[in-house]
Design an enzyme around this catalytic site. Structure first.
Site, short mmCIF file in Angstrom:
data_model
loop_
_atom_site.label_atom_id
_atom_site.label_comp_id
_atom_site.label_asym_id
_atom_site.label_seq_id
_atom_site.Cartn_x
_atom_site.Cartn_y
_atom_site.Cartn_z
N ARG A 160 0.80 -1.32 -0.20
CA ARG A 160 0.08 0.14 0.02
C ARG A 160 0.87 1.06 0.21
NH1 ARG A 160 -3.23 -0.52 5.37
NH2 ARG A 160 -1.06 -1.57 5.78
N ASN A 178 -5.85 -2.95 2.31
CA ASN A 178 -5.73 -4.77 2.51
C ASN A 178 -7.20 -5.01 2.57
OD1 ASN A 178 -2.94 -4.45 2.29
ND2 ASN A 178 -2.74 -4.72 4.70
#
Length: 91
Positions: free
Chosen positions: A20, A38
């Site tokens: 990320r 996520n």
């Protein structure tokens, strides 16, 4: 400039490897807005908006990801342009 909005679903070894954070850094450098998060199943989802070239470049990067990632697949679908003004790591 032709705008693009897409949704991505990235599977493989993509959590616990800063996927990320690398995605946000790449998005910021390309001027892409949207988000990445996520998922409970170990995958990563994202929504990218911006110029078609910038979004395509970010999607291409997602196929490799950060150094420790092992990407199995990247599914891309058309998304809605929400007019996002920045790129965020969503929870």
């Amino acid at each position: 400039m032709e705008r693009s909005a897409i949704d991505v679903h990235i599977q493989g070894f993509v959590q616990g490897v800063a996927y990320r954070y690398y995605t946000k850094a790449r998005a910021d450098s390309l001027g892409v807005t949207g988000w990445v998060r996520n998922e409970r199943d170990g995958s990563v989802r994202g929504h990218f908006e911006g110029s078609r070239d910038a979004v395509d470049s970010l999607v291409a990067w997602c196929h490799k990801g950060p150094p420790l990632a092992s990407v199995k697949s990247v599914d891309v679908t058309d998304g809605d342009d929400t007019g996002a003004s920045k790129f965020e790591i969503a929870r």
